[in-house]
Design a protein around this motif. Sequence first.
Motif, short mmCIF file in Angstrom:
data_model
loop_
_atom_site.label_atom_id
_atom_site.label_comp_id
_atom_site.label_asym_id
_atom_site.label_seq_id
_atom_site.Cartn_x
_atom_site.Cartn_y
_atom_site.Cartn_z
N ARG A 197 33.78 42.22 34.37
CA ARG A 197 34.82 42.70 33.45
C ARG A 197 36.17 42.86 34.15
O ARG A 197 37.22 42.73 33.50
N LYS A 198 36.16 43.13 35.45
CA LYS A 198 37.41 43.21 36.21
C LYS A 198 38.13 41.86 36.25
O LYS A 198 39.36 41.80 36.32
N ARG A 199 37.34 40.79 36.21
CA ARG A 199 37.87 39.46 36.46
C ARG A 199 38.05 38.61 35.21
O ARG A 199 38.88 37.69 35.21
N PHE A 200 37.26 38.88 34.19
CA PHE A 200 37.23 38.01 33.02
C PHE A 200 37.33 38.82 31.74
O PHE A 200 36.78 39.91 31.64
N SER A 201 37.99 38.25 30.75
CA SER A 201 38.14 38.95 29.47
C SER A 201 36.93 38.75 28.57
O SER A 201 36.73 39.51 27.62
N ALA A 202 36.12 37.73 28.86
CA ALA A 202 34.95 37.45 28.03
C ALA A 202 33.74 37.20 28.92
O ALA A 202 33.58 36.10 29.47
N SER A 203 32.92 38.21 29.09
CA SER A 203 31.69 38.06 29.88
C SER A 203 30.56 38.84 29.21
O SER A 203 30.80 39.83 28.54
N ARG A 204 29.35 38.35 29.41
CA ARG A 204 28.16 38.98 28.82
C ARG A 204 27.09 39.09 29.89
O ARG A 204 26.84 38.13 30.63
N VAL A 205 26.45 40.25 29.95
CA VAL A 205 25.38 40.49 30.93
C VAL A 205 24.22 41.16 30.20
O VAL A 205 24.43 42.08 29.41
N GLU A 215 26.91 35.27 31.38
CA GLU A 215 27.71 34.16 30.88
C GLU A 215 29.17 34.59 30.87
O GLU A 215 29.48 35.72 30.46
N ILE A 216 30.05 33.72 31.31
CA ILE A 216 31.48 34.01 31.40
C ILE A 216 32.24 32.87 30.75
O ILE A 216 32.01 31.69 31.06
N ASP A 217 33.15 33.20 29.86
CA ASP A 217 34.06 32.21 29.29
C ASP A 217 35.40 32.32 30.02
O ASP A 217 36.03 33.38 30.03
N VAL A 218 35.82 31.24 30.62
CA VAL A 218 37.05 31.24 31.41
C VAL A 218 38.25 30.99 30.49
O VAL A 218 38.21 30.11 29.64
#
Length: 218
Positions: A197-205, A215-218
């Motif tokens: 969450r620090k690095r990406f605006s859209a991530s799921r764990v 999963e991370i959407d860049v």
Amino acid sequence: MTQETVLSGDAEMYTKPVLAIYDPIALGIVCPVAWRCSRRVMLNHYDRNVRDRHLDLGPGSGYFLDRCNFPSPRPSVTLVDLNELVLSTVADRIARYSPTTLVRDVLHPLDLGERRFNSIAVQNVLHCLPGTLEEKAVVFDHLLPYAEPGARIFGTTVIGDSPDQPALTRWMMRSYNKAGSFQNLHDRVETLDAELRKRFSASRVWMKGSMAFFEIDV
């Protein structure tokens, strides 16, 4: 061996005998029994996220690359690992895709030149790396320059510090850490989620047994 190829984590443990039994033992028995997550679940996760210009960090035996369904018949595949035997073994296994192999340490800048990818897998890598999960998360910083806008970064990692682990799981976790195969006794899923969450605006764990999926959407 150059400075670039100095082995860290458990990279040096991937010998020919280990790679030969990795699929039936590590993926076929340990994952479903000790980590309570089958390789089929992990493969479904891989299938959902893999795309046609793909970077794979720490490909292991190449099981998922060999079995996954790429969205095109001729994907561009790049393999990154510290262990040259791993790279050659996986390259032979998926020779039909003519993969590119690069010796790199994921804890340092990857130096991949102009290469760009629309999917990047970090599958079963983080639990093998030294340091805290906060320190291991630098891997994601090193990936960002090579992820195209809209790319998907995804993977799994075994979580060492989670509540209500069965006795067998706790014993296997301690054994793997003592042997040096894993370095994850203090890894928590909450930390992984926070670092993403620090690095990406859209991530799921999320968790399946002792396995964290992301999963991370860049």
